[in-house]
Enzyme design. Structure first.
Site, PDB file in Angstrom:
ATOM      1  N   TYR A 137       0.824  -1.213   0.000  1.00  0.00           N
ATOM      2  CA  TYR A 137       0.000   0.000   0.000  1.00  0.00           C
ATOM      3  C   TYR A 137       0.854   1.257   0.000  1.00  0.00           C
ATOM      4  O   TYR A 137       0.393   2.317  -0.390  1.00  0.00           O
ATOM      5  CB  TYR A 137      -0.934   0.030   1.223  1.00  0.00           C
ATOM      6  CG  TYR A 137      -2.091  -0.939   1.148  1.00  0.00           C
ATOM      7  CD1 TYR A 137      -2.006  -2.086   0.382  1.00  0.00           C
ATOM      8  CD2 TYR A 137      -3.256  -0.705   1.848  1.00  0.00           C
ATOM      9  CE1 TYR A 137      -3.050  -2.978   0.317  1.00  0.00           C
ATOM     10  CE2 TYR A 137      -4.315  -1.601   1.785  1.00  0.00           C
ATOM     11  CZ  TYR A 137      -4.208  -2.728   1.019  1.00  0.00           C
ATOM     12  OH  TYR A 137      -5.247  -3.613   0.955  1.00  0.00           O
ATOM     13  N   LYS A 179       3.079 -15.234   2.772  1.00  0.00           N
ATOM     14  CA  LYS A 179       3.106 -16.023   1.530  1.00  0.00           C
ATOM     15  C   LYS A 179       4.565 -16.347   1.256  1.00  0.00           C
ATOM     16  O   LYS A 179       5.137 -15.970   0.222  1.00  0.00           O
ATOM     17  CB  LYS A 179       2.432 -15.225   0.395  1.00  0.00           C
ATOM     18  CG  LYS A 179       2.222 -16.011  -0.902  1.00  0.00           C
ATOM     19  CD  LYS A 179       1.137 -17.068  -0.817  1.00  0.00           C
ATOM     20  CE  LYS A 179       1.052 -17.841  -2.132  1.00  0.00           C
ATOM     21  NZ  LYS A 179       0.097 -18.965  -2.057  1.00  0.00           N
ATOM     22  N   ASP A 212      -3.295 -18.105   1.730  1.00  0.00           N
ATOM     23  CA  ASP A 212      -4.440 -18.775   1.085  1.00  0.00           C
ATOM     24  C   ASP A 212      -5.028 -19.824   2.019  1.00  0.00           C
ATOM     25  O   ASP A 212      -6.243 -19.942   2.177  1.00  0.00           O
ATOM     26  CB  ASP A 212      -4.042 -19.368  -0.277  1.00  0.00           C
ATOM     27  CG  ASP A 212      -2.716 -20.127  -0.266  1.00  0.00           C
ATOM     28  OD1 ASP A 212      -1.996 -20.074   0.750  1.00  0.00           O
ATOM     29  OD2 ASP A 212      -2.402 -20.782  -1.280  1.00  0.00           O
ATOM     30  N   ASP A 236      -5.937  -6.599   5.438  1.00  0.00           N
ATOM     31  CA  ASP A 236      -7.117  -5.918   4.893  1.00  0.00           C
ATOM     32  C   ASP A 236      -8.128  -6.956   4.410  1.00  0.00           C
ATOM     33  O   ASP A 236      -9.316  -6.904   4.744  1.00  0.00           O
ATOM     34  CB  ASP A 236      -6.663  -5.016   3.730  1.00  0.00           C
ATOM     35  CG  ASP A 236      -7.800  -4.187   3.162  1.00  0.00           C
ATOM     36  OD1 ASP A 236      -8.749  -3.888   3.907  1.00  0.00           O
ATOM     37  OD2 ASP A 236      -7.734  -3.835   1.967  1.00  0.00           O
ATOM     38  N   ASP A 240     -11.905  -8.406   6.438  1.00  0.00           N
ATOM     39  CA  ASP A 240     -13.266  -8.394   5.870  1.00  0.00           C
ATOM     40  C   ASP A 240     -13.858  -9.802   5.900  1.00  0.00           C
ATOM     41  O   ASP A 240     -15.038  -9.991   6.201  1.00  0.00           O
ATOM     42  CB  ASP A 240     -13.269  -7.900   4.407  1.00  0.00           C
ATOM     43  CG  ASP A 240     -13.497  -6.396   4.290  1.00  0.00           C
ATOM     44  OD1 ASP A 240     -13.005  -5.663   5.179  1.00  0.00           O
ATOM     45  OD2 ASP A 240     -14.154  -5.956   3.330  1.00  0.00           O
TER      46      ASP A 240
HETATM   47  C1  IPM Z   1      -9.763  -0.730   5.567  1.00  0.00           C
HETATM   48  C2  IPM Z   1     -10.119  -0.153   4.228  1.00  0.00           C
HETATM   49  C3  IPM Z   1      -8.964   0.704   3.745  1.00  0.00           C
HETATM   50  C4  IPM Z   1      -7.725  -0.155   3.696  1.00  0.00           C
HETATM   51  C5  IPM Z   1      -9.180   1.407   2.394  1.00  0.00           C
HETATM   52  C6  IPM Z   1     -10.440   2.255   2.406  1.00  0.00           C
HETATM   53  C7  IPM Z   1      -7.989   2.216   1.974  1.00  0.00           C
HETATM   54  O1  IPM Z   1     -10.425  -1.160   3.333  1.00  0.00           O
HETATM   55  O2  IPM Z   1      -9.527   0.045   6.500  1.00  0.00           O
HETATM   56  O3  IPM Z   1      -9.740  -1.944   5.691  1.00  0.00           O
HETATM   57  O4  IPM Z   1      -7.523  -0.884   2.732  1.00  0.00           O
HETATM   58  O5  IPM Z   1      -6.952  -0.123   4.643  1.00  0.00           O
HETATM   59 MG    MG Z   2     -10.520  -3.077   4.199  1.00  0.00          MG
END
Ligand code: IPM
Ligand code: MG
Length: 359
Positions: A137, A179, A212, A236, A240
């Site tokens: 990033y 990885k 993975d 990240d 999720d």
């Molecule tokens: C998170 C979000 C952010 C990230 C984005 C919006 C840049 O997805 O905080 O998880 O990838 O860190």
């Molecule tokens: Mg995110």
């Protein structure tokens, strides 16, 4: 003395979930809130997602509370155009917030709201520790008509400090995710994590998982995990995925801490060190700005409330107030509160009322 908190409502549902959060906090103590434009809102005003002034004001605050940024209005693939997300990355790195903590604890009341079967998620209580200011990033980016590249880079020092955060937060076990069968940065990651473990945390169990496989284990046997330690992009994605164990990403809070904030945390856990005063922590829900439902009054404010709880705990050392917010959310859900993302019909105002009644 009042705690000085910078609030960044941002875009989409951001302002709608920030407002009730300030009301909630107002019931718990004395705060001085300073609201500032951030993300798309700041692009509209100043042409950039994070101004120097806002960053400076954040630096001087006791804590920063952020709702969400982004939206179709600012969505573009033009590399020259400002993006709301750049503000988020610049804020995290500008404040030195390398440690992102994302606790995932499905509530018994919500076991049936998860797409996974109850017996699979029952008893899950895990923490994702995501490295937040390094990796792909933040590496150099390049783009021509014919090719694009993003560089992924990690230094030993960057891996050491996030490894210490993860081991320090663990009771018994850390699963380090990389990885290493493909990526050089992952091989460095694995070596450094192994070394920090051997020298400083030999009493904690350490395992290494490929990303993975970790993604699969996370849904196949989430109870397997206590602390997941991983780099920026893997964290990240995995966070999720882990959110769905709770039934909705609308429930997941996060804390981003730098050096003095993590010291405050270890002090509050009784591990020595005086609480630091500089480097305020940043507290934000894991979910985004949900532009599709913005302005309709149905946004789930719970992840934002729980982020405020993390701010109370990790940012301001107000543990009992943090616990009060968390138990009010738990009790409201146990009493039947369900926002649309959880299959119910409660809007933001109703969810807020339910939590305040249980505070
Ligand atoms: C998170 C979000 C952010 C990230 C984005 C919006 C840049 O997805 O905080 O998880 O990838 O860190
Ligand atoms: Mg995110």
């Amino acid at each position: 003395m009042a705690h000085r908190v910078v609030t960044l409502p941002g875009d989409g549902i951001g302002p709608e979930i920030m407002m009730p959060t300030l009301e909630l906090l107002g019931r718990l103590g004395s705060f001085e809130f300073e609201e500032l434009p951030f993300g798309g809102a700041s692009i509209d005003l100043h042409g950039t997602a994070l101004t120097e002034e806002v960053l400076d004001t954040c630096r001087r605050a006791d804590a920063v509370l952020l709702a969400a940024v982004g939206g179709p209005k600012w969505d573009t693939t033009d590399p020259g155009a400002p993006r709301p997300e750049q503000g988020l990355l610049a804020l995290r790195s500008g404040l030195g917030l390398y440690a992102n903590l994302r606790p995932v604890r499905p509530l018994p009341a919500l076991y049936d709201a998860s797409p996974l079967r109850r017996e699979r998620i029952e008893g899950t209580d895990l923490l994702v520790v995501r490295e937040l200011t390094g990796g792909i990033y933040f590496g150099e980016k390049s783009r021509t008509d014919e090719r694009a590249s993003d560089v992924c880079e990690y230094t030993v020092a960057e891996v050491e400090r996030i490894a210490r955060t993860a081991f320090g937060a663990a009771r018994a076990k850390v699963s380090s995710v990389d990885k290493a069968n493909v990526l050089e940065t992952s091989r460095l990651w694995r070596e450094v994590v192994t070394r920090v473990h051997a020298r400083e945390f030999p009493h904690i169990q350490l395992e290494h998982l490929l990303v993975d496989n970790a993604a699969m284990q996370l849904v196949a046997s989430p109870r397997h995990f206590e602390v997941i330690l991983t780099e920026n992009m893997f964290g990240d994605i995995l966070s999720d995925e882990a959110a769905m164990l709770t039934g909705s990403i609308g429930l997941l809070p996060s804390a981003s801490l730098g050096d003095s904030a993590s010291r405050a945390e270890s002090a509050s856990r009784g591990r020595g060190h005086a609480p630091g005063t500089r480097t305020p922590g940043l507290f934000e829900p894991v979910h985004g700005s949900a532009p599709d439902i913005a302005g309709t009054g149905v946004a789930n404010p719970l992840a934002m409330f729980l982020s405020a709880a993390l701010m109370l705990r990790h940012g301001l050392a107000l543990e009992s107030e943090a616990a009060a917010v968390e138990s009010a959310v738990d009790r409201a859900l146990a009493a039947g509160l369900r926002t649309p993302d959880l299959g119910g019909a409660a809007g933001t105002a109703e969810a807020t009322r339910a939590v305040l009644e249980n505070l």
